[in-house]
Design a protein around this motif. Sequence first.
Motif, PDB file in Angstrom:
ATOM      1  N   GLU A   1       0.846  -1.206   0.000  1.00 60.66           N
ATOM      2  CA  GLU A   1       0.000   0.000   0.000  1.00 60.66           C
ATOM      3  C   GLU A   1       0.873   1.244   0.000  1.00 60.66           C
ATOM      4  O   GLU A   1       0.593   2.220  -0.696  1.00 60.66           O
TER       5      GLU A   1
ATOM      6  N   ARG B   1       2.670   1.723  -3.382  1.00 59.46           N
ATOM      7  CA  ARG B   1       1.778   2.296  -4.388  1.00 59.46           C
ATOM      8  C   ARG B   1       1.697   3.806  -4.229  1.00 59.46           C
ATOM      9  O   ARG B   1       1.734   4.553  -5.221  1.00 59.46           O
TER      10      ARG B   1
ATOM     11  N   ASP C   1       2.941   6.753  -6.885  1.00 52.96           N
ATOM     12  CA  ASP C   1       2.104   7.860  -7.345  1.00 52.96           C
ATOM     13  C   ASP C   1       2.781   9.213  -7.134  1.00 52.96           C
ATOM     14  O   ASP C   1       2.651  10.109  -7.956  1.00 52.96           O
TER      15      ASP C   1
ATOM     16  N   SER D   1       3.826   1.707 -11.434  1.00 51.70           N
ATOM     17  CA  SER D   1       2.699   0.828 -11.152  1.00 51.70           C
ATOM     18  C   SER D   1       3.143  -0.303 -10.241  1.00 51.70           C
ATOM     19  O   SER D   1       4.326  -0.585 -10.097  1.00 51.70           O
ATOM     20  N   LEU D   2       2.163  -0.935  -9.651  1.00 53.58           N
ATOM     21  CA  LEU D   2       2.410  -2.048  -8.745  1.00 53.58           C
ATOM     22  C   LEU D   2       1.545  -3.205  -9.194  1.00 53.58           C
ATOM     23  O   LEU D   2       0.333  -3.062  -9.339  1.00 53.58           O
TER      24      LEU D   2
ATOM     25  N   ARG E   1       0.401  -6.704  -7.985  1.00 52.88           N
ATOM     26  CA  ARG E   1       0.344  -7.587  -6.812  1.00 52.88           C
ATOM     27  C   ARG E   1       0.209  -9.035  -7.263  1.00 52.88           C
ATOM     28  O   ARG E   1      -0.665  -9.359  -8.055  1.00 52.88           O
TER      29      ARG E   1
ATOM     30  N   PHE F   1       7.076  -3.844  -8.601  1.00 55.87           N
ATOM     31  CA  PHE F   1       6.938  -2.398  -8.704  1.00 55.87           C
ATOM     32  C   PHE F   1       7.628  -2.012 -10.000  1.00 55.87           C
ATOM     33  O   PHE F   1       8.786  -2.397 -10.225  1.00 55.87           O
TER      34      PHE F   1
ATOM     35  N   ALA G   1      -5.853   7.670  -4.555  1.00 59.46           N
ATOM     36  CA  ALA G   1      -5.956   6.218  -4.390  1.00 59.46           C
ATOM     37  C   ALA G   1      -7.327   5.826  -3.856  1.00 59.46           C
ATOM     38  O   ALA G   1      -7.954   4.880  -4.356  1.00 59.46           O
TER      39      ALA G   1
END
Length: 169
Positions: free
Chosen positions: A24, A27, A31, A58-59, A61, A68, A111
Motif C-alpha cells: 500500500e 503504491r 504515485d 505501477s504495482l 500484486r 513495482f 488512491a
Amino acid sequence: QDRVGQPRITVVWNVAPWGDLSLEYLRLFGDVLAGGKPSRLYQRLIVKEQLATDCRASLSRRELGSQFMLNVTANPGADLAKIEAICDEEIHQLVTEGPRADELERVKTQALSGFVRGLERIGGFGGKSDTLAECQVYGGDPGIYKKRIGEVENATIAQVQGASRELAA
C-alpha cells in the motif's frame, strides 16, 4: 538496436507478496514519483527537461511476489542515460527525504477515490466482484480490502519512506 519511434525505459523491482502492507505504501510512493502530471518525474522529465512524453509507476500484486514498475517513454533522440540518471536521482531523493505532506495527501485522496470509483462497477478490473474474489482467494477473507483502505487513509510519510527503501538499494 531496434528502430522504434520512441524508446522506453522500464525498470522492475521484485517486492513483497500479495497482502503485505508495504505494498500500500509502495503504491503511494509510486504515485508521488510518477503518478500523473503533478508527480516528480512528470514535472522533471516532461515539463522541465522535455526528455520524455510519458512516465508511470505501477504495482502488480502477486501471490508469491509482487512487482513495482517504472516506465518512461523517451522523446525521439533523447539521451536515455540522462533519463535513467534523473530517474535514479529522483528515486533516491524521494526515498531519502520521503514525500512532502501535500504530495502524500494528494496521492492518498487519488488512491481512495480511484478505489471507490472501481467499486462502482460490478466486474472488470477493480470492480466489486474482482475485489471480493481477490481478497477471498489470496487472503481468505473477502473483507480484507477494508484493512487496505485503512492503511492508505492512515499512511504516514515515514511508512511510505520505509517501504520504498528497497527500491534505492
